[in-house]
Write a protein that holds these residues in place. Structure first.
Motif, PDB file in Angstrom:
ATOM      1  N   PHE A 105     -40.444 -47.666-102.423  1.00 20.25           N
ATOM      2  CA  PHE A 105     -41.019 -48.958-102.033  1.00 20.25           C
ATOM      3  C   PHE A 105     -40.135 -49.724-101.049  1.00 20.25           C
ATOM      4  O   PHE A 105     -40.612 -50.542-100.280  1.00 20.25           O
ATOM      5  CB  PHE A 105     -41.336 -49.823-103.256  1.00 20.25           C
ATOM      6  N   ARG A 106     -38.853 -49.446-101.047  1.00 17.66           N
ATOM      7  CA  ARG A 106     -37.934 -50.150-100.147  1.00 17.66           C
ATOM      8  C   ARG A 106     -38.166 -49.781 -98.679  1.00 17.66           C
ATOM      9  O   ARG A 106     -37.822 -50.546 -97.785  1.00 17.66           O
ATOM     10  CB  ARG A 106     -36.485 -49.866-100.537  1.00 17.66           C
ATOM     11  N   ASN A 107     -38.747 -48.618 -98.452  1.00 18.53           N
ATOM     12  CA  ASN A 107     -38.967 -48.138 -97.086  1.00 18.53           C
ATOM     13  C   ASN A 107     -40.429 -47.794 -96.827  1.00 18.53           C
ATOM     14  O   ASN A 107     -40.728 -46.895 -96.042  1.00 18.53           O
ATOM     15  CB  ASN A 107     -38.083 -46.912 -96.818  1.00 18.53           C
ATOM     16  N   ALA A 108     -41.342 -48.494 -97.497  1.00 19.48           N
ATOM     17  CA  ALA A 108     -42.771 -48.193 -97.369  1.00 19.48           C
ATOM     18  C   ALA A 108     -43.508 -49.205 -96.494  1.00 19.48           C
ATOM     19  O   ALA A 108     -44.731 -49.192 -96.434  1.00 19.48           O
ATOM     20  CB  ALA A 108     -43.408 -48.149 -98.758  1.00 19.48           C
ATOM     21  N   GLY A 109     -42.762 -50.084 -95.828  1.00 22.47           N
ATOM     22  CA  GLY A 109     -43.394 -51.061 -94.950  1.00 22.47           C
ATOM     23  C   GLY A 109     -43.914 -52.301 -95.651  1.00 22.47           C
ATOM     24  O   GLY A 109     -44.677 -53.073 -95.060  1.00 22.47           O
ATOM     25  N   LEU A 110     -43.517 -52.509 -96.884  1.00 17.81           N
ATOM     26  CA  LEU A 110     -43.939 -53.707 -97.618  1.00 17.81           C
ATOM     27  C   LEU A 110     -43.159 -54.926 -97.131  1.00 17.81           C
ATOM     28  O   LEU A 110     -42.019 -54.803 -96.668  1.00 17.81           O
ATOM     29  CB  LEU A 110     -43.675 -53.536 -99.114  1.00 17.81           C
ATOM     30  N   PRO A 111     -43.738 -56.118 -97.270  1.00 21.33           N
ATOM     31  CA  PRO A 111     -42.996 -57.339 -96.935  1.00 21.33           C
ATOM     32  C   PRO A 111     -41.752 -57.472 -97.828  1.00 21.33           C
ATOM     33  O   PRO A 111     -41.730 -56.971 -98.963  1.00 21.33           O
ATOM     34  CB  PRO A 111     -43.993 -58.459 -97.239  1.00 21.33           C
ATOM     35  N   ALA A 112     -40.732 -58.168 -97.327  1.00 23.81           N
ATOM     36  CA  ALA A 112     -39.477 -58.355 -98.070  1.00 23.81           C
ATOM     37  C   ALA A 112     -39.725 -58.945 -99.453  1.00 23.81           C
ATOM     38  O   ALA A 112     -39.051 -58.578-100.421  1.00 23.81           O
ATOM     39  CB  ALA A 112     -38.528 -59.248 -97.272  1.00 23.81           C
ATOM     40  N   ARG A 113     -40.683 -59.822 -99.552  1.00 23.15           N
ATOM     41  CA  ARG A 113     -41.013 -60.449-100.844  1.00 23.15           C
ATOM     42  C   ARG A 113     -41.434 -59.391-101.876  1.00 23.15           C
ATOM     43  O   ARG A 113     -40.993 -59.407-103.014  1.00 23.15           O
ATOM     44  CB  ARG A 113     -42.108 -61.484-100.616  1.00 23.15           C
ATOM     45  N   ASP A 114     -42.289 -58.456-101.456  1.00 22.97           N
ATOM     46  CA  ASP A 114     -42.716 -57.376-102.354  1.00 22.97           C
ATOM     47  C   ASP A 114     -41.545 -56.479-102.733  1.00 22.97           C
ATOM     48  O   ASP A 114     -41.425 -56.055-103.886  1.00 22.97           O
ATOM     49  CB  ASP A 114     -43.808 -56.522-101.698  1.00 22.97           C
ATOM     50  N   VAL A 115     -40.698 -56.177-101.766  1.00 21.94           N
ATOM     51  CA  VAL A 115     -39.552 -55.298-102.029  1.00 21.94           C
ATOM     52  C   VAL A 115     -38.637 -55.931-103.070  1.00 21.94           C
ATOM     53  O   VAL A 115     -38.203 -55.258-104.022  1.00 21.94           O
ATOM     54  CB  VAL A 115     -38.785 -54.977-100.724  1.00 21.94           C
ATOM     55  N   GLU A 116     -38.350 -57.216-102.936  1.00 24.09           N
ATOM     56  CA  GLU A 116     -37.491 -57.899-103.920  1.00 24.09           C
ATOM     57  C   GLU A 116     -38.147 -57.929-105.295  1.00 24.09           C
ATOM     58  O   GLU A 116     -37.491 -57.707-106.319  1.00 24.09           O
ATOM     59  CB  GLU A 116     -37.144 -59.314-103.451  1.00 24.09           C
ATOM     60  N   MET A 117     -39.447 -58.191-105.329  1.00 23.09           N
ATOM     61  CA  MET A 117     -40.186 -58.216-106.591  1.00 23.09           C
ATOM     62  C   MET A 117     -40.101 -56.854-107.283  1.00 23.09           C
ATOM     63  O   MET A 117     -39.823 -56.767-108.490  1.00 23.09           O
ATOM     64  CB  MET A 117     -41.652 -58.575-106.319  1.00 23.09           C
ATOM     65  N   LEU A 118     -40.304 -55.791-106.517  1.00 23.99           N
ATOM     66  CA  LEU A 118     -40.303 -54.451-107.099  1.00 23.99           C
ATOM     67  C   LEU A 118     -38.896 -53.989-107.465  1.00 23.99           C
ATOM     68  O   LEU A 118     -38.723 -53.274-108.459  1.00 23.99           O
ATOM     69  CB  LEU A 118     -40.986 -53.466-106.151  1.00 23.99           C
ATOM     70  N   ALA A 119     -37.894 -54.424-106.710  1.00 23.23           N
ATOM     71  CA  ALA A 119     -36.506 -54.085-107.065  1.00 23.23           C
ATOM     72  C   ALA A 119     -36.148 -54.711-108.414  1.00 23.23           C
ATOM     73  O   ALA A 119     -35.487 -54.084-109.256  1.00 23.23           O
ATOM     74  CB  ALA A 119     -35.552 -54.554-105.972  1.00 23.23           C
ATOM     75  N   TYR A 120     -36.583 -55.928-108.627  1.00 20.69           N
ATOM     76  CA  TYR A 120     -36.347 -56.625-109.899  1.00 20.69           C
ATOM     77  C   TYR A 120     -37.098 -55.914-111.035  1.00 20.69           C
ATOM     78  O   TYR A 120     -36.525 -55.629-112.100  1.00 20.69           O
ATOM     79  CB  TYR A 120     -36.788 -58.071-109.756  1.00 20.69           C
ATOM     80  N   ALA A 121     -38.369 -55.594-110.803  1.00 18.46           N
ATOM     81  CA  ALA A 121     -39.166 -54.892-111.821  1.00 18.46           C
ATOM     82  C   ALA A 121     -38.560 -53.529-112.150  1.00 18.46           C
ATOM     83  O   ALA A 121     -38.498 -53.137-113.322  1.00 18.46           O
ATOM     84  CB  ALA A 121     -40.607 -54.736-111.341  1.00 18.46           C
TER      85      ALA A 121
END
Length: 194
Positions: A105-121
């Protein structure tokens, strides 16, 4: 299912109501509902709890599904990967995008907000004891409020609990959630093989 559950023809009271509601909205009763009926009081408790968590969720269903997909990968829960990857195809636009998110997910083209959310999850799912103030500050820096951060934690933690229960009692995915694309199915088979 490893345990005896209440069959649709045997359901009464609140269990019958929940079964009928699922049949009316989806055309079938999910295995995840049936698995809760070994203890008949459990399905109404679970349904009410789950419905209330989702009703009060401060982020959208797209975010719920993204968090669930990443949590399911690390639990690992094939059932939940199958269900939520299929739902995410509509949210993200293609199976290829869902695969990219699930794989990295970190390199899938998602917005930074999504990346931070998913890193936390992801961190919560793998080892919540590793979460620090730094993780919270990163979420705040991309615009998440404290209630939203709490909801991310709740969604990831709820998934860890419930997906493990589903596997422990032998819940299997309904055919509608099993993708015919063998490569996609293989990528979403993160735990049990069905």
């Amino acid at each position: 299912m490893y345990l005896k559950t209440i069959a649709e023809s045997e359901a009464t009271g609140r269990v019958a109501e929940i079964y009928e509601k699922q049949k009316a909205s989806m055309g079938f009763v999910m295995e995840t509902a049936k698995c809760m009926t070994t203890r008949p009081d459990l399905l109404p408790i679970y349904t009410d709890f789950s419905d209330r968590i989702r009703a009060g969720f401060s982020l959208g269903m797209r975010e719920w599904r993204l968090i669930t997909l990443i949590s399911a990968k690390h639990i690992p829960s094939t059932y939940c990967s199958y269900v939520y990857s299929g739902m995410l195809v509509a949210d993200l636009g293609s199976k290829e995008t869902v695969l990219a998110v699930q794989q990295d997910f970190r390199n899938a083209g998602l917005p930074a907000r999504d990346v931070e959310m998913l890193a936390y999850a992801e961190k919560i799912t793998i080892d919540a004891s590793k979460v620090t103030q730094f993780d919270i500050d990163r979420l705040r820096a991309v615009g998440f409020t404290d209630p939203q951060i709490s909801d991310i934690a709740l969604c990831a933690s709820f998934r860890a609990f419930i997906s493990r229960f589903f596997d422990a009692v032998g819940t299997t995915p309904e055919d509608v959630y099993v993708d015919e694309d063998q490569a996609f199915k293989a990528a979403m088979t993160v735990g049990k093989k069905f």
